[in-house]
Design a protein around this motif. Structure first.
Motif, short mmCIF file in Angstrom:
data_model
loop_
_atom_site.label_atom_id
_atom_site.label_comp_id
_atom_site.label_asym_id
_atom_site.label_seq_id
_atom_site.Cartn_x
_atom_site.Cartn_y
_atom_site.Cartn_z
N ARG A 1 0.82 -1.21 0.00
CA ARG A 1 0.00 0.00 0.00
C ARG A 1 0.86 1.26 0.00
O ARG A 1 0.60 2.20 -0.76
CB ARG A 1 -0.93 -0.03 1.22
N ALA A 2 1.90 1.29 0.83
CA ALA A 2 2.74 2.48 0.91
C ALA A 2 3.62 2.62 -0.32
O ALA A 2 3.85 3.74 -0.81
CB ALA A 2 3.61 2.41 2.17
N LEU A 3 4.14 1.51 -0.86
CA LEU A 3 4.99 1.58 -2.06
C LEU A 3 4.18 2.06 -3.26
O LEU A 3 4.67 2.85 -4.07
CB LEU A 3 5.60 0.21 -2.34
N LYS A 4 2.96 1.59 -3.39
CA LYS A 4 2.10 2.03 -4.49
C LYS A 4 1.86 3.54 -4.41
O LYS A 4 1.93 4.25 -5.41
CB LYS A 4 0.76 1.29 -4.43
N ALA A 5 1.61 4.06 -3.21
CA ALA A 5 1.38 5.49 -3.04
C ALA A 5 2.64 6.30 -3.36
O ALA A 5 2.56 7.36 -3.99
CB ALA A 5 0.90 5.78 -1.62
N ALA A 6 3.81 5.82 -2.94
CA ALA A 6 5.06 6.54 -3.19
C ALA A 6 5.39 6.58 -4.67
O ALA A 6 5.79 7.62 -5.21
CB ALA A 6 6.20 5.90 -2.41
N LEU A 7 5.23 5.45 -5.37
CA LEU A 7 5.52 5.42 -6.80
C LEU A 7 4.50 6.24 -7.59
O LEU A 7 4.85 6.85 -8.61
CB LEU A 7 5.52 3.98 -7.29
#
Length: 212
Positions: A162-168
């Protein structure tokens, strides 16, 4: 130009197995990209888990000594990017980015002039009239690899995704700048996440694959 983008020579290895010295190319270091993503990833991971930093203003004189005002620990960052050096339980992360080289194309170099006005004489201040070569337009493909087998062992699979998707998405939609001189418009991108990693982030791929 007085200011130039970072360039670097490298050795290319064709199919015949003999290395050849390549011309200087523009360099996008993996370490700088990884650092920016790690900070934005930590922001999203902490906000999703509702971990907030405490105020530095306190009436307790012992709070600083006790470490109450230190930023909250983020297990998702340690799971994805690894732990700091020097710790007995330190380990490498499972998120890998390759350096990216871009051939120098004169048609994509913009010359920007900079100066500063002397408020007393109305002329240009000494040593602050200079030019800058900036890269614009064009496309950059950055190879990214995620080791899901190692990530699963940490137990942080769902919050990390969830956090990696938001950062990318911040990077691809122009909300996360890379490099210096962002105040002049440099370092902002638009893009897309493709391949197995993109499918995994969208939830369209099984979590038990070896890598994305």
């Amino acid at each position: 130009a007085d200011l130039l983008p970072v360039t670097e020579e490298r050795v290319e290895w064709p199919d015949d197995g003999r290395g050849r010295r390549a011309l200087r190319a523009l360099l996008v270091p993996a370490s700088s990209l990884k650092g920016a993503l790690a900070h934005r990833f930590a922001f999203h991971a902490n906000r999703h888990e509702k971990r907030w930093a405490k105020s530095v203003f306190t009436s307790d004189p012992d709070s600083e000594k006790s470490g109450e005002n230190e930023p909250p620990a983020c297990p998702e960052v340690e799971a994805l990017f690894g732990m700091v050096k020097g710790r007995e339980d330190g380990r490498a992360g499972c998120f890998y980015i390759d350096d990216t080289f871009i051939p120098i194309d004169q048609d994509r170099l913009a010359m920007l002039m900079h100066n500063a006005i002397d408020r007393f004489t109305g002329g240009v201040r000494d040593r602050v009239l200079y030019s800058e070569a900036s890269l614009y337009k064009g496309k950059i493909k950055v190879p990214i690899t995620l080791d899901l087998v190692r990530l699963q062992r940490t137990g942080e699979l769902k919050p990390v995704r969830r956090a990696l998707k938001a950062a990318l998405e911040d990077l691809c939609q122009g909300r996360l700048a890379l490099g210096s001189r962002t105040t002049t418009g440099n370092g902002f991108f638009t893009g897309s996440i493709e391949g197995k990693l993109g499918d995994w982030l969208k939830g369209a791929m099984n979590n038990k694959i070896g890598a994305a």
